[in-house]
Design an enzyme around this catalytic site. Sequence first.
Site, PDB file in Angstrom:
ATOM      1  N   ASN A  14       1.113  -1.654   0.278  1.00 15.94           N
ATOM      2  CA  ASN A  14      -0.154   0.353  -0.192  1.00 15.94           C
ATOM      3  C   ASN A  14       0.831   1.519  -0.201  1.00 15.94           C
ATOM      4  OD1 ASN A  14       0.521   1.045   2.833  1.00 15.94           O
ATOM      5  ND2 ASN A  14      -0.450  -0.938   3.254  1.00 15.94           N
ATOM      6  N   PRO A  54      -2.569 -11.556  11.193  1.00 17.94           N
ATOM      7  CA  PRO A  54      -2.926 -10.931  12.354  1.00 17.94           C
ATOM      8  C   PRO A  54      -3.134  -9.404  12.746  1.00 17.94           C
ATOM      9  CG  PRO A  54      -0.663 -12.001  12.427  1.00 17.94           C
ATOM     10  CD  PRO A  54      -1.402 -12.250  11.215  1.00 17.94           C
ATOM     11  N   ILE A  75      -1.475  -7.328  14.678  1.00 17.15           N
ATOM     12  CA  ILE A  75      -0.699  -6.675  15.571  1.00 17.15           C
ATOM     13  C   ILE A  75      -0.954  -5.701  16.982  1.00 17.15           C
ATOM     14  CG2 ILE A  75       1.837  -5.928  15.499  1.00 17.15           C
ATOM     15  CD1 ILE A  75       1.820  -6.374  12.367  1.00 17.15           C
ATOM     16  N   LYS A  92     -12.440   2.502  16.868  1.00 17.37           N
ATOM     17  CA  LYS A  92     -11.356   1.814  16.689  1.00 17.37           C
ATOM     18  C   LYS A  92     -10.823   1.450  18.337  1.00 17.37           C
ATOM     19  CE  LYS A  92     -10.023   0.982  12.502  1.00 17.37           C
ATOM     20  NZ  LYS A  92      -8.999   1.790  11.432  1.00 17.37           N
ATOM     21  N   LYS A 134     -10.130  -2.524  19.596  1.00 20.29           N
ATOM     22  CA  LYS A 134      -8.997  -2.308  19.823  1.00 20.29           C
ATOM     23  C   LYS A 134      -7.867  -2.540  21.036  1.00 20.29           C
ATOM     24  CE  LYS A 134      -7.318  -2.468  14.750  1.00 20.29           C
ATOM     25  NZ  LYS A 134      -6.028  -2.880  13.861  1.00 20.29           N
TER      26      LYS A 134
HETATM   27  O1  C5P Z   1      -7.918  -2.172  11.167  1.00 19.34           O
HETATM   28  P1  C5P Z   1      -7.496  -0.783  11.249  1.00 19.34           P
HETATM   29  O2  C5P Z   1      -6.615  -1.960  10.193  1.00 19.34           O
HETATM   30  O3  C5P Z   1      -7.986   0.296  10.494  1.00 19.34           O
HETATM   31  O4  C5P Z   1      -6.314  -0.443  11.946  1.00 19.34           O
HETATM   32  C1  C5P Z   1      -5.111   0.443  12.393  1.00 19.34           C
HETATM   33  C2  C5P Z   1      -3.719   0.156  13.243  1.00 19.34           C
HETATM   34  O5  C5P Z   1      -4.036  -1.046  14.101  1.00 19.34           O
HETATM   35  C3  C5P Z   1      -2.763   0.557  12.965  1.00 19.34           C
HETATM   36  O6  C5P Z   1      -2.356   1.240  14.299  1.00 19.34           O
HETATM   37  C4  C5P Z   1      -2.420  -0.335  12.894  1.00 19.34           C
HETATM   38  O7  C5P Z   1      -0.856  -0.049  12.455  1.00 19.34           O
HETATM   39  C5  C5P Z   1      -2.929  -1.697  13.719  1.00 19.34           C
HETATM   40  N1  C5P Z   1      -2.879  -2.282  12.547  1.00 19.34           N
HETATM   41  C6  C5P Z   1      -1.738  -3.942  13.148  1.00 19.34           C
HETATM   42  N2  C5P Z   1      -1.915  -4.760  12.533  1.00 19.34           N
HETATM   43  C7  C5P Z   1      -2.845  -5.303  11.398  1.00 19.34           C
HETATM   44  C8  C5P Z   1      -3.667  -4.281  11.433  1.00 19.34           C
HETATM   45  C9  C5P Z   1      -3.425  -3.095  11.563  1.00 19.34           C
HETATM   46  O8  C5P Z   1      -0.910  -3.650  13.908  1.00 19.34           O
HETATM   47  N3  C5P Z   1      -2.972  -6.477  10.934  1.00 19.34           N
END
Ligand code: C5P
Length: 404
Positions: free
Chosen positions: A212, A309, A311, A345, A349
């Site tokens: 991306n 996953p 993270i 979010k 999270k």
């Molecule tokens: O769910 P989304 O991708 O919008 O969430 C964004 C946040 O989650 C960012 O802080 C991104 O670094 C983290 N993220 C992650 N692992 C993923 C997807 C997003 O750590 N697979």
Amino acid sequence: MDLSGKHIVLGLTGGIACYKAAELCRALIKQGATVQVVMTDAAAQFITPVTMQALSNRTVYDSQWDARERNNMPHINLSREADAILIAPCSADFMAKLLHGRADDLLSLMCLARPIGAVPLLIAPAMNREMWAHPATQRNLAQLRSDGTHVLGVGNGDQACGEMGDGRMLEPDELLEEVIAFFQPKLLVGHKVVVTAGPTFEAIDPVRGITNLSSGKMGFAIARAAHEAGAEVRLIAGPVALIAPRGVTRLDVRSALDMHAAAVDCAQQSTIFVATAAVADWRPATTSDQKLKKDSAGTTPRLEFVENPDILAEVASSERAARGALYCVGFAAESHDLLAHATAKRLRKNVPLLVGNIGPATFGQDDNALLLVDAQGATELPRNTKLELARQLVAEIAKRLPSH
Ligand code: C5P
């Protein structure tokens, strides 16, 4: 400008690295500092006071008997005005003089006469590798450090004498970064920070993949700001064309799975985790170890995906985060309804702080605007450079840490 309002006395001592001091002087001024140059006689063998006067736009001082000063005490007057004294290059001989409190030329006299609690002394050593490695130099260095001198370190590589090794002066841009960092408030001393940054790359075959447009700039700026604030920083970077900030340990990764492994591992020894990476949500279910070829029938390949996953969510739900030993910060790149999406979010999270930004307005740019969402509500950080925003974010994180 990162050095606005700072007055720096730039001291030059004898060494071929004096030619780099000219560039350093310009760089300090470009960042808003005023620079007063003081040179030893030996320095004037390598670069003329005329050059340094022209670059600093101030007459150079090189004698303790300078009659321009009405009280004839340039060592007092010059040091009282300074926010810092920076000796670059600092020769082995000058280190030895500083160490013993010798004061037989203007520069050493001024260093000794400076108010030690108010005017910090920074030195950028420069010498041949044998001189640097000599026990006398290393002994002097340790003593200077314990006397409160801030030693900026040396570079490694080709030396003017034709030898290779440690001891060359850091480059002007490296010294500038060090000086800027020196003046930042030390809000995260004792903290260990992990930052994920950039995109991930999910391979389809040996030459193709899915990625991306994340440039990694925000994450790199946060790593730099955390280091400036005194933290020990590890930066887990996806594939980006950026130079790591000085003093930050960089771990290069490619896929989301690589980033996951590195982040979970680093987070176990950390106190702050900042997830800025734009991690791919899915990866191809299988990766071909040979390049996919077009066939004469024009069959298009079918790609199956599996989810990567999350993270951040995983680190934020770890035992370490649950008992308050690890403070987690997430990012959300949205295209609209920033507050609503960032709030949702944050809860999803399970992080104490979620930073929202508008994706299309930040990817690849040098500036950004942030919206910080925590349990108390939302705080706006208006449009600014990513580095300035990163510093503000570090201050906001520091305010929210459990010890505060
Ligand atoms: O769910 P989304 O991708 O919008 O969430 C964004 C946040 O989650 C960012 O802080 C991104 O670094 C983290 N993220 C992650 N692992 C993923 C997807 C997003 O750590 N697979």
